[in-house]
Structure formats: structure tokens, C-alpha cells
Design a protein around this motif. Structure first.
Motif, PDB file in Angstrom:
ATOM      1  N   PHE A 164       0.847  -1.389   0.043  1.00  0.00           N
ATOM      2  CA  PHE A 164      -0.028  -0.068   0.096  1.00  0.00           C
ATOM      3  C   PHE A 164       0.801   1.249   0.043  1.00  0.00           C
ATOM      4  N   ASN A 165       0.114   2.337  -0.356  1.00  0.00           N
ATOM      5  CA  ASN A 165       0.831   3.724  -0.066  1.00  0.00           C
ATOM      6  C   ASN A 165      -0.153   4.439   0.810  1.00  0.00           C
ATOM      7  N   ARG A 166       0.298   5.601   1.194  1.00  0.00           N
ATOM      8  CA  ARG A 166      -0.404   6.593   2.121  1.00  0.00           C
ATOM      9  C   ARG A 166      -0.434   8.000   1.494  1.00  0.00           C
ATOM     10  N   LEU A 167      -1.062   8.655   1.873  1.00  0.00           N
ATOM     11  CA  LEU A 167      -1.119  10.229   1.424  1.00  0.00           C
ATOM     12  C   LEU A 167       0.132  10.813   1.404  1.00  0.00           C
ATOM     13  N   VAL A 168       1.055  10.724   2.660  1.00  0.00           N
ATOM     14  CA  VAL A 168       1.813  11.072   2.861  1.00  0.00           C
ATOM     15  C   VAL A 168       2.855  10.066   3.376  1.00  0.00           C
ATOM     16  N   GLU A 169       4.077  10.101   3.244  1.00  0.00           N
ATOM     17  CA  GLU A 169       4.931   8.848   3.657  1.00  0.00           C
ATOM     18  C   GLU A 169       6.320   9.391   4.134  1.00  0.00           C
ATOM     19  N   PHE A 170       6.704   8.697   4.898  1.00  0.00           N
ATOM     20  CA  PHE A 170       7.930   9.119   5.484  1.00  0.00           C
ATOM     21  C   PHE A 170       9.188   8.712   4.563  1.00  0.00           C
ATOM     22  N   GLU A 171      10.234   9.541   4.378  1.00  0.00           N
ATOM     23  CA  GLU A 171      11.344   9.210   3.453  1.00  0.00           C
ATOM     24  C   GLU A 171      11.994   8.221   3.965  1.00  0.00           C
ATOM     25  N   ARG A 172      12.318   7.158   3.094  1.00  0.00           N
ATOM     26  CA  ARG A 172      12.797   5.860   3.552  1.00  0.00           C
ATOM     27  C   ARG A 172      14.262   6.137   4.479  1.00  0.00           C
ATOM     28  N   GLY A 173      14.192   5.654   5.507  1.00  0.00           N
ATOM     29  CA  GLY A 173      15.287   5.626   6.615  1.00  0.00           C
ATOM     30  C   GLY A 173      15.466   6.866   7.169  1.00  0.00           C
ATOM     31  N   THR A 174      14.348   7.839   7.208  1.00  0.00           N
ATOM     32  CA  THR A 174      14.354   8.795   8.118  1.00  0.00           C
ATOM     33  C   THR A 174      12.984   9.154   8.916  1.00  0.00           C
ATOM     34  N   THR A 175      12.745  10.132   9.489  1.00  0.00           N
ATOM     35  CA  THR A 175      11.573  10.164  10.064  1.00  0.00           C
ATOM     36  C   THR A 175      10.851  11.633   9.663  1.00  0.00           C
ATOM     37  N   LYS A 176      11.431  12.026   8.398  1.00  0.00           N
ATOM     38  CA  LYS A 176      10.795  13.071   7.699  1.00  0.00           C
ATOM     39  C   LYS A 176       9.726  12.726   6.946  1.00  0.00           C
ATOM     40  N   ILE A 177       8.674  13.746   6.993  1.00  0.00           N
ATOM     41  CA  ILE A 177       7.566  13.131   6.181  1.00  0.00           C
ATOM     42  C   ILE A 177       7.604  13.964   4.607  1.00  0.00           C
TER      43      ILE A 177
END
Lengths: 303, 534, 165
Positions: B60-73
Motif C-alpha cells: 500500500f501507499n499513504r497520502l503522505v509517507e516518511f522518507e525511507r530511512g528517516t523520520t521526515k514526512i
């Protein structure tokens, strides 16, 4: 043979007993493995009884400066912990010594419970025959049609995991063997002349069952008891290994093995030594059991 | 006999065809030795990381996602968004041309649009929604746990590519919340089709999403197979096939990794780390975990309702020894309920000293003697606690040193989670938490807030001054101000000591040398989009 | 890592059916260790039983007759003696099926094999009593069928049993 012994016993009980024991020992000592097993077993009993004096440390004492220390002959080991320490710094030798207590305790309790109930049920089934017999034996057949460990596992799951419940479960699983053995032996004895004689004299039923017949059926039961002693230890260890038996920090061998499994690559002694303890004990008891069978079971007796 | 034979024959023919096909193209297959079977394939129903790995993070995907490996949205299915001044209205502009998976059961006729977003959220929010209860026994645990039903007023479609979220009150971490697994977007078209076919629950068993991988086959306790989604909106994944080989035993996982039977494995045995670090075939990645392991007292039961008693017990615990024996050094002593990698971590807080004598004196001063207690130890390995039983045994010895008699109890994992929620629970419970949106609120409110008593607040600790601070921080949007409030909250926490904070673990991921660009997810997940094989 | 559709559910057969090179070998090599572990205990029991049965049979007159006829020892032992010694051995083999299932519980736990044993243990831990009941029933039925089969085998091996009513 049995009748002859019976007569002898009537003549002079003391002499008869000693003669019996002598004969028994003669047969038993012929089997060297059995004698070794017996001595090993006696050694384990002594270790278990005097565990508090023999063990260098308390089984649950944690040495915070010595996690996973190897045995003394390896680099980094010391004689303070001859067989090394486990993941929380407990001395493995002391735990193994105290574990012997648990294993013997498990064996004794299981065998006693299974023997007592099994013998009673078997006597009843063999003595009364008919419907009682059918009900008891079918029940035992049902228990026997499941793998013993699996059934014990299910029973423990229902009762809740603890050492006591594990022992109860193993005893229930082992009891059909005793019932069948007793029943077969009782049925064999029932037609013998001495039983008829005792009946004619008017011996009461209970006395007939327990005093007249039972002692003559004991030989196979003793053999079975010795062999199931080791099965009980193995099953309890297996249950402990699956997390269904003794709960940590009890120094029970199977539980120790299960707790240490993750260290198989890094610290072999934590895993291997409890395994060896189980292996040696069970081997000793089995050898002893074989010797007992040779000495007691008339069918296998060399004439 | 004959139909059986025919079947076999067909299988042989099919297999030889397959073989012919396979010989021409070498497909790239990445194998992940996962630690357990997922509970299901709809991430909204569950809270376990194992399930998220297998569902939301792959399918799945979400409307917004965290950049892989970070906690940045960052943007995902929504390209951009606006927040109204009163912070009660969030408008999302959706990405165009996003394709859903094509499966045996479902061939999408349209691209992803606003209907799917509304469907995915309304299903969880609206109890009357036709799909709310199609899967029996399933609950929207996360959605409810985040108090979304109170927070979310409505989700409205403005046009095909614009959606509005209306809130009842401002919520500072709202965007981060929408990046969490439960907010995954499902296909409305698929749901409608299954409803028409009379098997609406199929959408939870045979998932269709927009994610980088699509589900091919699942055998419980054995294997999950995915293939790359060919029309993925961000470009097809570098690997063609993704396999989850389910292997619950960590030593077996390592053996498989060594033998080349899997490329990535989670949760290694701490005892094996040394061997892994020197293994020429294995890259041992490590990262400070976004987690905390703790012992939560039941603060509603005497004598643990007395902060001094809790403090005394905390002082009796030798955390260094625990770190050595349980974490094998792969961790850090915890003093705050949030890990140091999260913003607003209060460095100034002083940890309770390890002082058995002082602890004993303190207990005596409170008139507590001959205390008996239970310590709950979970039966499974978690990232924040590799071996809870061992930890409990160490604590047992520590408590014995100050005259407290501790008994260790344990239940099967599901039961453990369930029973430990009981407000009248007898004993202190070992547990932990891995953050899943990188906001301090995700730790402090979820684990220690008054709303969570009888739920995720295992200490059953409802302390007004603390709760006021975190509630205030929730509605403020200025980060500096929030930081101050949270720092203060941590001070209050330390004084009151509802937990013994134990450790923040270091997360290790052993991967094989041929794996390229695998990144440790701070939220404890395993994401294989963007990973390649040499 | 090989993947093939489960057609029969038997890994060895399925790996052959899949036609992938090396799949069968891989499947086979993964079976070696668990098989050795699981097989060791029944091996010991069966070996002991065979030994004692053979000792008994080798003392019989017809063996002496066969030897006197000048038959090669391999034929005497392999055919004349073994066949008659098989009856108690087969009984023991039938009984070992139960032991095998119990052993499978431990072996599968250690090797992380998703078999019946592990499934049972997992269901027990999960308190999933329906699965436990079903699994127990299945195992009991399998054991009963095997023992029935053993009884039928008696007749196949020993004509005397076949012909007596």
C-alpha cells in the motif's frame, strides 16, 4: 518357577529373601553395562541429595562480572566456575548439580503416581474382567493412541505451564503402560492354583488382590518403572524445552537447554552441558533398566 | 485416479513451460527472512510491525509517507497539501495517474482518485459504512488508539483529485499521523466489485493497493511472495520478486543468511552479533533505535501508588548489568520515556542512581517491608527487548538484594498484551515501544496519557500535571514551544517514576553483501522499494 | 531460493514437478538434517528389536536346514531368517509412528519447519483449542491407520497368519 519361590518363601522367609536377592544380583551383575549404570545412578542420587554441600555456588546466584565465562580448560575460564557461567552469570556446574534434584524428583513423582494408579486400575481390570475391564482398557487405548509428548503438551496447556502440572501430565500419559502390564500379569496369575487355593480358604477380595496376587506381578512392573523413570525425565526436559515445564529460573535441565539455545554459536557450554547431563542420566537409567529386565523378567531369563 | 493423473500431467507441462520462460530472463529475487506470519493483510486492523512489513509497507501507499530511512514526512499519493489557519481543515491535492495492482480477481478500470481516499478513511470512521464490519472480529485498533474517531469530523471529496479532512480540534502531529500504516489507501473500485460478488471480506485477504509490490501467494508460517508492481507511480522496483521466508527462530534466520537463502534478516540474536560483524558475506547495519524498553508498575495498586516506592525499586535495578547480559551491549541506558533520537529529548534529566542501599533505606522510610510483587515478562523477542525473561531474572535478583520478593510470570504474547491492560493487574509489566511517526506525542500521550489508561498506558498512570502538559503540547503548532512543554513533561515523569526506564536498543540489520541500498527504517519496518541486488 | 506452486504438498515431488534446475537438490539437502535427527531414535529401537528377533530365528531348525543345503549365507539371512524375524519388527515400526510425531514437535520447533508438530505447538501456545482438537484427531487417526496397515502386513509376510481364520 514362581510357585517354587512361593513355597520357598513359606518355608523360611528370611533365607528365601536373601537367596532371591543373591540370584537377582548374580543375573544383574552379569550385565556389565547395568552395573555401570547402577553406580552412575547412585552417584547422581548422592549428588542430588547433597547438592547444597557439593555445589560451589548457589544455583540462582548471579555473578554480574562473569557473564558467559567459558569452562576452566578454555581460554578465559577459571576454576571458580569449573564449567563456565550462563548468560546472567550463574555457575553452570552448580545449576547442573541442583538440576539433578529436579530430574530425580520428576522421575520419582511421575513413576510413583503412574505406578500406583496404573496398578490399581490394572488390578481392577484384570480381576473383575467384563464391562469394567472393557471400559478401563478402552480408556487406556485412547490415551495410548496419542503421541505421549503431544498429549502431555496439551494437558499442560490446559492446566497451565508449571513443573507440577508437567509431572501430572507425564504421569497420566505413562499410566496406561502400567495398567496393561498389571492386567496381563493378573490375568496370568488368576488361573494359578495358589489363587484358587486362597479363594477356597475364603480370603477376602481385597486381600486376594493386593496381598496374594499383586506381589507375584511385580517383576515386569519394576522393569517398566525403571525404564519409564528415564522417559519421565526426557519428557519433562522436552516440556521444559518447549517452555511448558519448569519455569525459569528453576535449574531444570530441559529449561536450561531451551534458555541457552541462542548461544549455540557463541558459547557452546551453556547449551551442550545440560544436554550431556540429560543424556548421561537417561543412558545410565536405561542400562540399569535393561539389567533389571534380564534379572527379573522370567521370559528372558537364561535357563 | 484419472483426474488426478490429468492434473499431474498438466502440472508437469505447466512447469516445463515455466522453466523455458525462466531460462531466458534472470529475475532478481530478494528474500527477506521475516520473523513471523502477518496477522492479516489489512494494516488498519493490526498493530504489529510484522504485519505492517507484509502489508502496508509493500502493498500500500499513504497520502503522505516518511522518507525511507528517516523520520521526515514527504508527499506520496498526495502531491501537496494546505492547512487552514485554525488548523481544523486539511486539503490534500492527489497525485494523478496512480495505478492499482492488477490481480486475478480484479482488473482496475480507473486510476486512483479521491473516492479511494474517502473510502479508506470512512470505512474506519463511520460505523454505518457498508465495509466497516465486513471482516469478522476485526477492529480498527490503531485508528481508535490514536483517538481518530473523536478527532476526525469528516473526510470530504472536493473533486476527483482533492480531498478535505475536517477536524474537531487542532492536532499538531496530524500530517505525521496520516503517514502511519493504518492510513493506507485501498481501492474503492475493488471493494465495490467484491461487494457485488458477495465476498466483501476478500478485500482484506487478497489486498489490492498502489504500492511497489503486489501479493502473489501466501502460505501461512511458510512464505509470502510478491512481485514488483509494473506500473508503480514512482517507477518499477529494482527487484522483480520479493519473498518473505517466514523463519521465527533467530538462529535459523542467521544460518539461512549465511547459506545465502535470504538476503535480509530482522532481529538477530544479540549473541550472534559478534560472529555477524566478522562474517565476510554479511553487512551488519546498525542504527540507534527509535524505541524504549520499560518496566511499568501498576500505579493504581498499593504500594506502587506511592512514587517513593517506585523510585526505590528503580534505584535497585542494575541497568548496566541488564545491558550487558540481555542486550549484549547493543543498547543504551534509558533515563527518559522517549529515545534520544527524537526531538525534545531532555538531556538535563538525571537518571536514578543504582543504589541498592539507598533503595532499601527508602523502602524502610516508607514503611514497606517484605514486599512481594510480580514481574511480567513477555515471551517473545522485541526490538526494544531481546529477551524479557532474562531481563526479569536479572531484576528478580536485583529486587531480592533489597528484600523484595519478585515472581516472574509470562503468558502467550497475545494474551500478555491483553491481560497486561487490566487496571487491577497484579505486578509490574515489562514492555516497550517503537515510535511510528517520530513525534514525542507518539510516546508520551500514547503510553502515559490519561486517555490511554486501561489501554496502552500499562502503568495506569494518570497524573494531572503531566497530562496537562502533553495535552497542551498537542494543540500548539510551534515546535519550540512544544519542545519546552515536552521537556517539562519528562521532568515530571522522572519525579513520579511510573516506569523504570530500562534501555534504548540499537537496531541491527544483518544483510548480505550483494544487497544494495537497504536502509534501516527508524520505525522498525522493512521497506524493499529502492533496494537492489548486485 | 526456489519457488514452486504446491501441487501435491510434498516438497520433493513439487520441486521435481516445477522443473527448476537444482530445486530438487535444494529440497533434498534441506531434508537431510531434520531427517537424521528425527530418525535416530526409531533407528535405535528398530535395530535392537531386529537384533533380538534375528537371534531367536537364527536358532531355528529350518535355518540350519537351509544352511545345510548349502545356500549362500546372504540368502539364508536376508530371505529365510529376516522374513520371519520381521513380524515383531514391523509391530515396533508401527508403534514408532507415535514416537515420530512426538519427535516431530521438537524437530520442527528447532528447524523452524512449518509441519504438523510445530502447528500443534503454536496452536497450544495460542490457546487455539479448535486447531489442537483437530490436530490431535488427525494424528490419532494416522496412527490408527498405520497400525491397521501393520496388521495387514502380517498376513503378507507370514502365510501362516494369512491362512488361519
Amino acid at each position: 518357577m514362581t510357585e517354587a519361590l512361593y513355597d520357598q518363601e513359606l518355608d523360611s522367609r528370611e533365607v528365601g529373601r536373601i537367596a532371591l536377592l543373591k540370584e537377582f544380583w548374580a543375573y544383574f551383575s552379569e550385565n556389565r553395562g547395568a552395573v555401570i549404570g547402577l553406580f552412575f545412578f547412585i552417584a547422581i542420587i548422592i549428588i542430588a541429595v547433597f547438592a547444597d554441600f557439593i555445589a560451589p555456588h548457589l544455583p540462582n546466584q548471579q555473578f554480574r562480572d562473569a557473564f558467559l565465562q567459558p569452562p576452566f580448560w578454555q581460554e578465559g575460564g577459571s576454576l571458580k566456575f569449573p564449567l563456565g557461567t550462563d548468560a546472567v552469570g550463574r555457575d553452570i556446574l552448580s545449576r547442573l548439580i541442583h538440576g539433578a534434584r529436579y530430574s530425580l524428583f520428576i522421575g520419582c513423582v511421575v513413576v510413583t503416581v503412574a505406578l500406583v494408579f496404573g496398578v490399581i486400575l490394572g488390578l481392577i481390570a484384570g480381576f473383575f474382567r467384563g464391562r469394567t475391564d472393557t471400559i478401563i482398557m478402552r480408556l487406556m487405548d485412547i490415551i495410548l493412541s496419542f503421541p505421549s509428548l503431544l498429549l502431555a503438551l496439551v494437558l499442560v496447556a490446559i492446566l497451565g505451564p508449571s513443573l507440577i502440572n508437567a509431572m501430572i501430565a507425564i504421569a497420566i500419559v505413562q499410566q496406561p503402560h502400567y495398567v496393561r502390564l498389571t492386567r496381563a500379569a493378573v490375568m496370568g496369575e488368576m488361573n494359578k492354583d495358589y489363587v484358587t487355593a486362597a479363594r477356597v480358604i475364603g480370603v477376602r477380595r481385597m486381600r486376594l488382590m493386593f496381598v496374594t496376587i499383586l506381589p507375584n506381578c511385580m517383576a515386569p512392573l519394576i522393569v517398566q518403572a525403571a525404564l519409564s523413570f528415564s522417559t519421565a525425565i526426557l519428557d519433562a526436559a522436552a516440556l521444559g524445552f518447549l517452555g511448558m515445564g519448569a519455569q525459569p529460573p528453576t535449574p531444570e535441565w530441559g529449561t536450561m537447554l531451551a534458555e541457552a539455545r541462542e548461544f549455540i554459536l557463541r558459547a557452546w557450554w551453556v547449551v551442550t552441558l545440560p544436554g550431556c547431563a540429560i543424556l548421561l542420566t537417561v543412558l545410565a537409567i536405561n542400562l540399569m533398566g535393561d539389567g533389571l529386565r534380564d534379572a527379573l523378567d522370567p521370559k528372558l531369563k537364561r535357563s | 485416479m484419472t483426474p488426478m493423473k490429468r492434473k499431474l500431467l498438466a502440472a508437469v507441462c505447466g512447469a516445463s513451460l515455466l522453466f523455458a520462460g525462466a531460462a531466458t530472463v534472470q529475475a532478481k529475487t530478494l528474500v527477506f527472512c521475516s520473523e513471523g506470519s502477518p496477522e492479516g493483510f489489512n494494516p488498519a486492523f493490526y498493530t504489529a510491525g510484522t504485519t505492517f512489513d507484509a502489508s502496508s509497507r509493500a502493498i500500500f501507499n499513504r497520502l503522505v509517507e516518511f522518507e525511507r530511512g528517516t523520520t521526515k514526512i514527504g508527499p506520496a499519493l498526495a502531491e501537496k497539501w494546505e492547512v487552514s489557519d485554525d488548523q481544523l481543515e486539511y486539503t490534500f491535492h492527489l497525485r494523478k495517474g496512480v495505478k492499482f495492482h492488477t490481480t486475478k480477481e480484479f482488473q482496475p478500470t480507473r486510476d486512483f482518485n479521491a473516492d479511494d481516499v474517502v473510502f479508506s478513511f470512512k470505512r474506519q470512521l463511520d460505523k454505518e459504512h457498508p465495509f466497516h464490519g465486513v471482516t469478522e472480529g476485526a477492529e480498527y485498533e490503531y485508528f481508535n488508539g490514536m483517538s481518530m474517531p473523536d478527532l476526525l469530523k469528516d473526510v470530504v471529496k472536493v473533486d476527483d483529485y482533492t480531498v478535505k479532512f475536517l477536524l474537531n480540534r487542532p492536532e499538531a502531529p496530524m500530517i505525521a499521523n496520516l503517514g502511519m500504516d493504518f492510513a493506507s489507501i485501498h481501492s474503492k473500485e475493488y471493494a465495490d466489485k467484491m461487494m457485488a460478488a458477495g465476498i466483501p471480506a476478500a478485500i482484506d485477504q487478497k489486498p489490492v493497493g498502489t504500492g511497489p509490490f503486489q501479493l502473489v501467494a501466501y502460505q501461512k508460517d511458510a512464505v509470502i511472495r510478491y512481485k514488483a508492481h509494473p506500473d508503480y507511480w514512482d517507477g518499477k522496483a529494482a527487484i522483480d520478486d520479493l519473498v518473505f521466508a517466514i523463519t521465527p527462530d533467530p538462529s535459523v534466520r542467521y544460518q539461512k543468511l549465511k547459506a545465502g537463502e535470504c538476503h535480509v534478516m530482522p532481529y538477530p540474536n544479540p549473541a550472534d552479533l559478534e560472529a555477524m560483524a566478522t562474517d565476510p558475506d554479511v553487512n551488519l547495519l546498525q542504527q540507534e533505535g527509535l524505541n524504549v524498553g520499560y518496566l511499568a508498575y501498576n500505579t493504581q495498586v498499593a504500594p506502587f501508588d506511592n512514587p517513593k516506592v517506585r523510585k526505590a525499586l528503580n534505584m535497585a535495578i542494575n541497568k548496566e548489568a541488564i545491558l550487558d547480559a540481555v542486550f549484549q551491549g547493543a543498547g543504551k541506558v534509558a533515563k527518559n520515556p522517549i529515545p534520544p533520537t527524537i526531538w525534545s529529548y531532555n538531556e538535563a534529566v538525571e537518571d536514578d542512581p543504582y543504589d541498592p542501599e539507598g533503595a532499601k533505606a527508602m523502602l524502610e522510610a516508607e514503611g514497606v517491608s517484605g514486599l512481594e510483587m510480580k514481574v511480567w515478562a513477555m515471551p517473545v523477542q522485541r526490538p526494544y527487548n531481546p529477551n524479557a525473561r532474562r531481563m526479569a531474572e536479572l531484576m528478580q535478583a536485583d529486587f531480592a538484594a533489597i528484600g523484595v520478593d519478585a515472581e516472574i510470570v509470562s503468558y502467550e504474547w497475545g494474551e500478555y498484551l491483553d491481560r497486561s491492560k487490566d487496571k487491577n493487574r497484579d505486578g509490574a509489566v515489562l514492555l516497550g515501544w517503537t515510535g511510528d511517526n517520530g513525534d514525542p506525542d507518539n510516546f508520551l500521550a500514547v503510553l502515559l496519557g490519561c486517555d490511554a489508561v486501561g489501554g496502552s498506558n500499562r502503568a495506569n498512570w494518570c497524573y494531572e500535571p503531566f497530562n496537562d502538559l502533553i495535552m497542551k503540547a498537542k494543540v500548539v503548532s510551534d515546535v519550540d514551544e512544544r519542545t519546552k512543554l515536552y521537556e517539562q513533561a519528562q521532568v515530571v515523569f522522572k519525579e513520579q517514576a511510573p516506569w523504570a526506564t530500562i534501555a534504548h536498543s540499537v537496531v541491527y540489520k544483518p544483510i548480505r553483501k550483494e544487497v544494495v541500498d537497504f536502509k534501516i527504517d527508524p520505525f522498525g519496518g522493512h521497506i524493499f522499494y529502492g533496494v537492489d541486488l548486485k | 531460493m526456489y519457488y514452486f506452486e504446491p501441487v501435491t504438498g510434498f516438497m520433493l515431488i513439487d520441486s521435481l514437478l516445477s522443473g527448476q534446475e537444482g530445486a530438487f537438490k535444494s529440497a533434498l539437502s534441506h531434508l537431510i538434517l531434520p531427517t537424521v535427527v528425527l530418525g535416530t531414535i526409531p533407528l535405535a529401537v528398530i535395530a535392537r528389536q531386529t537384533r533380538s528377533a534375528m537371534l531367536e530365528v537364527l536358532g531355528e531348525d529350518y535355518i540350519r536346514t537351509a544352511r545345510a543345503k548349502g545356500l549362500p549365507p546372504s540368502r539364508v539371512i536376508g530371505l529365510h531368517a529376516l522374513r520371519n524375524a520381521m513380524i515383531p519388527v514391523i509391530t515396533v515400526i508401527g508403534l514408532q509412528v507415535g514416537v515420530l510425531f512426538a519427535g516431530a514437535i521438537l524437530t520442527e520447533t528447532i528447524f523452524s519447519w512449518p509441519g504438523v508438530g510445530k502447528w500443534m505447538v503454536d496452536s497450544i501456545f495460542r490457546r487455539d483449542y479448535t486447531s489442537v482438537q483437530g490436530g490431535l484427531l488427525l494424528i490419532a487417526v494416522i496412527i490408527m491407520i498405520v497400525n491397521l496397515f501393520v496388521d495387514l502386513l502380517y498376513g503378507l509376510i507370514n502365510p501362516r497368519i494369512r491362512h488361519t481364520e
